[in-house]
Design an enzyme around this catalytic site. Structure first.
Site, short mmCIF file in Angstrom:
data_model
loop_
_atom_site.label_atom_id
_atom_site.label_comp_id
_atom_site.label_asym_id
_atom_site.label_seq_id
_atom_site.Cartn_x
_atom_site.Cartn_y
_atom_site.Cartn_z
N LYS A 283 0.84 -1.20 0.00
CA LYS A 283 0.00 0.00 0.00
C LYS A 283 0.88 1.25 0.00
CE LYS A 283 -3.84 -1.94 2.73
NZ LYS A 283 -4.92 -1.74 1.76
N ARG A 357 -10.19 -11.73 2.17
CA ARG A 357 -11.07 -12.78 1.65
C ARG A 357 -10.40 -14.15 1.73
NH1 ARG A 357 -11.49 -9.50 -3.89
NH2 ARG A 357 -11.17 -7.88 -2.35
N1 BES Z 1 -7.99 -3.90 4.57
C1 BES Z 1 -8.19 -3.47 3.24
C2 BES Z 1 -9.50 -2.72 3.05
C3 BES Z 1 -9.62 -1.40 3.77
C4 BES Z 1 -9.33 -0.23 3.11
C5 BES Z 1 -10.09 -1.35 5.05
C6 BES Z 1 -9.47 0.97 3.77
C7 BES Z 1 -10.23 -0.14 5.70
C8 BES Z 1 -9.92 1.02 5.05
C9 BES Z 1 -8.21 -4.68 2.31
O1 BES Z 1 -7.41 -5.74 2.68
C10 BES Z 1 -7.69 -4.21 0.99
O2 BES Z 1 -6.55 -3.85 0.93
N2 BES Z 1 -8.55 -4.20 -0.01
C11 BES Z 1 -8.17 -3.76 -1.30
C12 BES Z 1 -8.73 -4.75 -2.29
C13 BES Z 1 -8.16 -4.59 -3.68
C14 BES Z 1 -6.71 -4.98 -3.70
C15 BES Z 1 -8.96 -5.45 -4.60
C16 BES Z 1 -8.75 -2.37 -1.50
O3 BES Z 1 -9.83 -2.09 -0.99
O4 BES Z 1 -8.09 -1.57 -2.13
MN MN Z 2 -5.42 -5.54 2.02
#
Ligand code: BES
Ligand code: MN
Ligand code: ZN
Length: 507
Positions: A283, A357
């Site tokens: 990230k 997931r």
């Molecule tokens: N933990 C994150 C989702 C999240 C984002 C929670 C912001 C709280 C605040 C999750 O694991 C994630 O990174 N999701 C990705 C999915 C994508 C790679 C398909 C996302 O939401 O960008």
């Molecule tokens: Mn994630």
């Protein structure tokens, strides 16, 4: 974390404290409790209200210090707006505002006269809800502040309230009902603490240790360590954690409160990613610290289990949480890896940041195999896309079962932990098909929270009513409310407790 104030209930004519909070509806005659004080003080309250142009509007306040003619240090008249249609959430909010006002006035001990006059009789349940609101508003996460704020620092809100008596028409009922609500409050506080804890402190095994400590409350707790997970075959969960030096684990909590001991349980499943860097699909740096809250689903499940146990709910519930840390390293999983989940289905990892997931897939399967659930609810801070869709006011709700979805919607409206239903559809499901494995772990740019839910649905066994709550927007960093000013909101505890209480107890 915060020491909850000592809350007691008494009858309206049993006033003892030097600090008194009374209520006033907007543009209505004073209720009897306030009318009596006004008369005793020779019309002081009427006069002060006139001068201050106080008419009882919601959030208005008349703060009378050392009111002449009354044996009080302070009389706070709180405006209510109109209370005739107060719902549960309004009583909770009122308790929160009373607490905040008293803290703002640096009061240590006070009495609240819960009297709003004719036409809107306050029940014992209303009074108990006010008490819960006061408890929840008092929560703060200050354990890592080395200096205690002092009373003369204007900018630091110092909560000095340690005792609150709530005077109402049905004090006995209030005491009885508050016993149960207090348990729910303790569950919310636990969930908030877990979400607020920094990730160097709350790593998977530490989370599991805190769960294990709940055995003292009557929960049966089992922790599956990393080696056990490997033997069982939870490869997807283990793949997420393989880049971390902190071993993954799974914690299972059982509450057997139903009269019929072997009644099928309600199953609660939570994502417990104690920190989510994204892994190799790392990230961006900005705001990454918030990913300490990526265990919000697990926190909600744990808090709800504690609430059910402490209020001895007559229902069977199983909570299961997958605890891991998503880190980049030489041992981390790679985009392109294919893993075989516990269910036997294979997943092509396209993006290591879509890890939640994968964690849920394995624990959902494990729990369905072991516990034959009546219904299954998954909770996860699963996608940023749900925040784009719904903001921070509603959690996303996905379900294969209309009755279960309705139950959650009702529980959400009543508790204030609101959910909004999103679609599932075979067309979206296609988006997670993979050329080389049974599925891939992302579904492309469109409909990100829906394709995540479709992925999860592939791990729901036939005939199991299932609902999924995407709480990425509501578990953390949501705007302050009357009953929460902390970053970690504890979202989901009141909702799950209500779901179990209203729809699964004694049946
Ligand atoms: N933990 C994150 C989702 C999240 C984002 C929670 C912001 C709280 C605040 C999750 O694991 C994630 O990174 N999701 C990705 C999915 C994508 C790679 C398909 C996302 O939401 O960008
Ligand atoms: Mn994630
Ligand atoms: Zn995540």
């Amino acid at each position: 974390m915060t020491k909850a104030p000592d809350i007691q209930f008494g009858a309206l004519d049993d006033s003892r404290s030097k600090v008194c909070v009374v209520l006033s509806e907007q543009n209505r005659a004073f209720a009897p409790a306030l009318k009596a004080l006004d008369a005793r003080s020779g019309g002081l309250v009427t006069k002060a209200a006139g001068i201050a142009k106080f008419s009882g509007g919601k959030k208005s306040l008349l703060d009378l210090v050392a009111p002449a003619g009354l044996d009080l240090d302070r009389l706070l008249v709180m405006g209510l707006g109109s209370a005739s249609k107060f719902a549960e959430t309004d009583w909770l909010g009122l308790g929160g505002r009373v607490r905040a006002r008293l803290a703002g006035a640096r009061v240590s001990s006070a009495e609240l006269m819960l009297d709003i006059g004719e036409g809107a009789a306050v029940t014992g349940r209303d009074a108990a809800l006010v008490a819960l609101g006061a408890v929840l508003r008092g929560y703060e996460f200050k354990k890592y502040k080395s200096k205690k704020p002092s009373n003369d620092e204007e900018d630091e809100e110092v909560d000095t309230l340690f005792s609150l008596r709530i005077l109402c028409r049905e004090p006995e009922q209030a005491v009885a009902i508050f016993a149960g609500l207090k348990a729910i409050g303790e569950g919310v506080v636990l969930a908030r603490d877990l979400v607020n804890e920094p990730p160097n402190v709350l790593y998977p095994e530490e989370f599991a240790a805190r769960v294990a400590a709940l055995a003292g409350d009557g929960l049966e707790v089992e922790v599956l360590d990393k080696d056990r997970l490997a033997v069982i075959g939870m490869n997807a969960l283990l793949a997420v954690g393989q880049g971390s030096v902190r071993p993954s684990c799974v914690a299972i909590m059982r509450w057997r409160g139903a009269a019929q001991a072997d009644a099928k349980p309600l199953l609660l499943v939570g994502k417990g990613v104690c920190f989510d860097t994204g892994g190799i699909s790392i990230k961006p740096a900005g705001g990454m610290e918030d990913m300490k809250g990526d265990m919000g689903g697990a926190a909600a499940v744990t808090g709800a289990m504690l609430a059910l146990a402490r209020r001895k709910a007559p229902v069977n519930v199983v909570g299961i949480i997958g605890l891991t840390e998503n880190m980049p390293s030489g041992t981390a999983q790679r985009p392109g890896d294919i893993v075989t989940t516990l269910s036997g289905q294979t997943v092509e990892v396209i993006n290591t940041d879509a890890e939640g997931r994968m964690v849920l897939a394995d624990i959902m399967w494990y729990a369905q195999e072991h516990f034959q659930p009546r219904a299954m609810v998954t909770l996860a801070t699963l996608t940023g896309a749900i925040i784009v869709a719904l903001g921070k006011e509603h959690a996303g709700l996905f379900s294969n079962d209309n009755a279960l979805a309705e139950q959650l919607a009702t529980a959400g409206r009543d508790t204030g932990e609101k959910v909004w239903r999103m679609p599932l559809d075979a067309k979206y499901d296609k988006q997670v098909n993979s050329k080389v494995a049974d599925m891939k772990n992302i579904g492309g740019r469109d409909a990100g929270s829906i394709t995540a839910a479709q992925f999860l649905q592939r791990f729901v066994k036939p005939g199991v009513p299932w609902a999924h709550l995407d709480i990425a927007g509501t578990a953390m960093g949501s705007p302050s409310t009357d009953i929460n000013t902390s970053w970690g909101s504890g979202f989901g505890v009141m909702l799950l407790d209500r779901l179990a209480g209203q729809f699964y107890e004694n049946s």
